[in-house]
Enzyme design. Structure first.
Site, mmCIF file in Angstrom:
data_model
loop_
_atom_site.group_PDB
_atom_site.id
_atom_site.type_symbol
_atom_site.label_atom_id
_atom_site.label_comp_id
_atom_site.label_asym_id
_atom_site.label_seq_id
_atom_site.Cartn_x
_atom_site.Cartn_y
_atom_site.Cartn_z
ATOM 1 N N TYR A 60 6.008 -9.557 26.253
ATOM 2 C CA TYR A 60 5.601 -8.549 25.339
ATOM 3 C C TYR A 60 4.760 -7.448 25.865
ATOM 4 O O TYR A 60 5.471 -5.940 25.442
ATOM 5 C CB TYR A 60 5.642 -8.626 24.111
ATOM 6 C CG TYR A 60 6.331 -9.881 23.866
ATOM 7 C CD1 TYR A 60 6.972 -10.752 24.488
ATOM 8 C CD2 TYR A 60 7.326 -8.727 22.484
ATOM 9 C CE1 TYR A 60 8.236 -12.127 23.574
ATOM 10 C CE2 TYR A 60 8.645 -9.548 21.986
ATOM 11 C CZ TYR A 60 8.431 -10.732 22.496
ATOM 12 O OH TYR A 60 9.650 -11.856 21.938
ATOM 13 N N ASP A 102 7.996 -16.584 18.923
ATOM 14 C CA ASP A 102 9.549 -15.214 19.224
ATOM 15 C C ASP A 102 10.376 -16.311 18.231
ATOM 16 O O ASP A 102 10.835 -15.988 17.441
ATOM 17 C CB ASP A 102 10.174 -14.279 20.051
ATOM 18 C CG ASP A 102 10.552 -13.348 19.262
ATOM 19 O OD1 ASP A 102 11.475 -13.871 18.338
ATOM 20 O OD2 ASP A 102 11.024 -12.814 20.389
ATOM 21 N N ASP A 133 9.149 -27.231 24.918
ATOM 22 C CA ASP A 133 10.459 -27.284 24.484
ATOM 23 C C ASP A 133 10.585 -28.950 23.412
ATOM 24 O O ASP A 133 11.288 -28.500 22.733
ATOM 25 C CB ASP A 133 11.092 -27.803 26.228
ATOM 26 C CG ASP A 133 10.478 -28.131 27.040
ATOM 27 O OD1 ASP A 133 8.520 -27.964 27.039
ATOM 28 O OD2 ASP A 133 11.384 -29.015 28.329
ATOM 29 N N LYS A 187 3.322 -24.020 27.417
ATOM 30 C CA LYS A 187 4.308 -24.374 28.516
ATOM 31 C C LYS A 187 3.662 -24.737 29.617
ATOM 32 O O LYS A 187 4.150 -23.960 30.225
ATOM 33 C CB LYS A 187 5.387 -23.247 28.264
ATOM 34 C CG LYS A 187 6.807 -23.508 29.494
ATOM 35 C CD LYS A 187 7.130 -24.898 29.414
ATOM 36 C CE LYS A 187 8.654 -25.512 30.176
ATOM 37 N NZ LYS A 187 9.276 -26.914 29.670
#
Ligand code: NAD
Length: 409
Positions: free
Chosen positions: A156, A296, A272, A223
């Site tokens: 972002y 988000d 995930d 992640k």
């Protein structure tokens, strides 16, 4: 009660990240594009009614409108006027409806610009179930999470160059020549910065909240199995911050049985897996601290579990300013039709009143919203068998008729 001119309001101040609120505080509002014209007036009326029911005139919000989005463009020819940023910096506390963000080219996201300009580094989204709201889960009442999303960096940060541009070519050549990295020369490229400073202040805020609010756990979502030096580093810095809360937190990996009473369990999950976990075992998750993009996706997914984004509130916080906002977009198909759900903006106002230390008014507003929905009076998006579908403004009136003075003083 008559509204007051902004000149009569007093500024809210911040000390150690906490608000000190005078009895006639100035609060800025941005009406918002699209359904903003419907949901903002409904919210403003309900907030004023809740404050009046709680404090009988002893306290009152003094609203000051600041322009952003299409309304600003029409009136002053720019989407985010300098005067708006200046006023928000001065007033420090604001609430906003949704703003249009064009995809690709054109103006930058106004929401991202506001967060970066005011360094609102934590995006906080509580998600819990209100009885009467349709949900895709069998047991939506098990969902009660608060997401702390880092708000200033990650993809972002807006550092990216278009495929074929001179800048992208230069970066790709320099990566090849200086670092031996091979990228297709026609690629668009973006940079994902994750810093210890931004990661740690976000996690610190999430853990401090969990400790003070008596929550059960904080889960660091990342992640890091793939992006080791950005997402993986976020997790490692998160655990470093946890070590600052000696005696108040315990690490899940050190546990051999239930946690000691009163201690917040710190755990981490790969993003995930976390998407599965919040569906299959929502009761096992409480406060979540995560990077910008994960946050988000995850906040919309968790909001969907309890009835969708029409009901999910949000706050963007720094240590010196706070902007509360509806988390959904401008819903252009419904704009100006007096039919959208004001719930998300109303619950954002509940967060704002709580942060201001006006718990009685917050309880009044939230109670009226919950009672109205539970009685079957709902907007189109929540309508179903046994409910009575009403307009945005009628929903606000129904709420106002359900304000009880029990929390007042
Ligand atoms: P959206 O949130 O506007 O709409 C998604 C779906 O949810 C639509 O079906 C819409 O009708 C419904 N919906 C949303 N809010 C609702 C409400 N309060 N009551 C009832 N139904 C509601 O998302 P979108 O269509 O992807 O985006 C539209 C515009 O909003 C885009 O320009 C986007 O960039 C912008 N946007 C702004 C924000 C923000 O200001 N924080 C957030 C998301 C999207």
């Amino acid at each position: 009660m008559a509204s007051q001119s902004p000149a009569s309001g007093e500024l809210i101040s911040f000390e150690g990240g906490q608000m000190h609120t005078p009895d006639r505080p100035l609060v800025a509002f941005i009406e918002g594009d699209g359904i903003g014209v419907d949901i903002w007036p409904a919210t403003q009326a309900a907030v004023d009614a809740a404050v009046e029911a709680a404090y009988h005139g002893r306290r009152q919000i003094v609203w000051t409108e600041v322009l952003a989005g299409e309304k600003a463009h029409q009136r002053v020819g720019t989407y985010l006027p300098a005067a708006t940023l200046e006023e928000l910096r001065r007033v420090k506390v604001g609430i906003k409806g949704p703003l249009t963000t064009p995809v690709g080219g054109g103006i930058r996201s106004l929401n991202v610009a506001l967060r970066q300009e005011l360094d609102l580094y934590a995006c906080v989204r509580p998600v819990r179930y209100y009885p009467g709201v349709p949900s895709p889960l069998k047991n939506p009442e098990r969902v009660d999470m608060v997401i702390y999303r880092e708000n200033t960096e990650d993809v972002y940060a807006g550092i990216e160059w278009q495929s074929g541009s001179a800048e992208a070519g230069r970066l790709i050549r320099s990566l090849r020549d200086e670092l031996g990295v091979s990228i297709d020369p026609q690629s668009g490229v973006g940079i994902k910065p994750i810093s210890p400073t931004a990661s740690k202040r976000l996690v610190r805020r999430a853990i401090a909240y969990a400790v003070s609010a008596g929550r059960k756990s904080v889960t660091l979502v990342h992640k890091g199995n793939i992006q080791k030096f950005t997402e993986g580093a976020f997790r490692d810095w998160g655990y470093e911050v946890a070590a600052e809360f000696l005696g108040q937190v315990v690490l899940e990996r050190d546990l051999d049985g239930p946690p000691p009473p009163g201690q917040v369990v710190i755990k981490d999950r790969i993003a995930d897996n976390m998407f599965q976990q919040v569906l299959l075992h929502p009761e096992a998750y409480d406060v979540i601290a995560t990077t910008n993009l994960n946050g988000d996706y995850l906040s919309d997914a968790i909001a969907a579990e309890v009835g969708g984004i029409g009901m999910a509130p949000g706050a963007n916080l720094s240590d010196q300013a706070a902007i509360f906002e509806a988390t959904h977009g401008t819903a252009p198909r419904h704009a100006g039709k007096d039919e959208a759900n004001p719930g998300s903006l109303m619950l954002s106002a509940v967060m704002m009143l709580t942060a201001m230390g006006w718990q009685e008014a917050a309880a009044m507003l939230e109670g009226a919203l919950a009672r109205t929905i539970a009685s079957g009076v709902v907007t189109y998006d929540l309508a179903g068998p046994g409910t009575s579908r009403v307009s945005t403004s009628a929903f606000a009136r129904a709420m106002i008729s359900r304000m009880h003075p029990e929390g007042g003083n």
